[in-house]
Design an enzyme around this catalytic site. Structure first.
Site, PDB file in Angstrom:
ATOM      1  N   SER A 136       0.851  -1.192   0.000  1.00  0.00           N
ATOM      2  CA  SER A 136       0.000   0.000   0.000  1.00  0.00           C
ATOM      3  C   SER A 136       0.880   1.233   0.000  1.00  0.00           C
ATOM      4  O   SER A 136       1.990   1.209   0.549  1.00  0.00           O
ATOM      5  CB  SER A 136      -0.896   0.005   1.237  1.00  0.00           C
ATOM      6  OG  SER A 136      -1.536   1.251   1.401  1.00  0.00           O
ATOM      7  N   TYR A 151      -1.312  -0.593  10.525  1.00  0.00           N
ATOM      8  CA  TYR A 151      -1.355  -0.920   9.098  1.00  0.00           C
ATOM      9  C   TYR A 151      -0.124  -0.377   8.375  1.00  0.00           C
ATOM     10  O   TYR A 151       0.524  -1.088   7.620  1.00  0.00           O
ATOM     11  CB  TYR A 151      -2.625  -0.348   8.472  1.00  0.00           C
ATOM     12  CG  TYR A 151      -2.847  -0.793   7.052  1.00  0.00           C
ATOM     13  CD1 TYR A 151      -3.277  -2.078   6.771  1.00  0.00           C
ATOM     14  CD2 TYR A 151      -2.619   0.083   5.992  1.00  0.00           C
ATOM     15  CE1 TYR A 151      -3.484  -2.490   5.465  1.00  0.00           C
ATOM     16  CE2 TYR A 151      -2.826  -0.318   4.680  1.00  0.00           C
ATOM     17  CZ  TYR A 151      -3.258  -1.609   4.417  1.00  0.00           C
ATOM     18  OH  TYR A 151      -3.453  -2.019   3.118  1.00  0.00           O
TER      19      TYR A 151
END
Length: 229
Positions: A136, A151
């Site tokens: 990501s 995350y």
């Protein structure tokens, strides 16, 4: 092409399966709970044996080994797509749930390493194999918005693991990259995300197809643009 995809039961993973099947590839799909993978099962029924589904929890060594044992053919492409979004309810460090952050790291950072290690003998049997780790942009150190500790940290760790794999496997001709699918309209990305899952998956497939040994160790978005580490 013989492909292994983890996290293949929904979102980007499911769409990757759908598009690879449409062009004639064979896929081993790893999913944590196959009994809940109705759409994937429907694809398997119509695939004429080109899609096989295996239970795989990437956080469990025994589960990952079972996935590897179910594959007998050389693996030309491994897509480590399985991942979770941390369940943080606030972005502040004071409210950080460290147990949840640890779980997120276990799945997002260590999970791909478990799968890669288990499948490495099969990747080595394929000439010019590729490993694509789905990361990501939030894992980039070029962080200007903060928050999302668990995350972000898990994806940054995955990025570093991918760089090490690229170095370690370069002489064997195995290409390893990190790919960002963008902000995608899935259950994880939410309905406000600007990118349709079909577009993201098609872009990722195109990037993977074009990879050469010179790209190994790179961090790319689904359009093929390099992302700052």
């Amino acid at each position: 092409m013989n492909i292994v995809i983890t996290g293949a039961n929904r979102g980007i993973g499911l769409e990757l399966v759908r598009q690879y099947l449409a062009r004639g590839d064979s896929i081993h799909a790893g999913v944590r709970t196959p009994e809940r993978a109705g759409e994937l099962a429907a694809l398997a029924e119509s695939s004429r044996g080109r899609l096989r589904i295996t239970a795989c929890d990437v956080a469990l060594e025994t589960s990952v080994r079972a996935l590897a044992a179910s594959v007998s053919e050389p693996v030309e492409l491994l897509i480590n797509n399985a991942g979770v979004r941390s369940r943080e309810r606030a972005d502040g460090v004071e409210e950080l749930d460290l147990a949840d952050a640890t779980r997120t790291f276990e799945v997002n950072a260590l999970g791909p390493l478990r799968v890669t290690g288990a499948l490495l003998p099969l990747l080595r049997r394929s000439r010019g194999a590729k490993i694509a780790n789905i990361s990501s942009g939030l894992g980039s150190i070029d962080n200007t918005s903060g928050g999302a500790y668990g995350y972000r940290m898990s994806k940054a760790a995955l990025n570093m693991a991918s760089r090490s794999l690229a170095q370690d496997l370069r002489d064997e001709g195995i290409v390893t990259v990190v790919l960002s699918p963008g902000w995608v309209r899935t259950d994880m990305g939410g309905s406000d995300a600007p990118t349709p899952v079909t577009e993201s998956a098609a872009g990722l497939i195109g990037v993977i197809d074009r990879l050469t040994p010179r790209d190994s160790g790179g961090f790319f978005d689904f359009r093929g643009e390099r992302i700052p580490w």
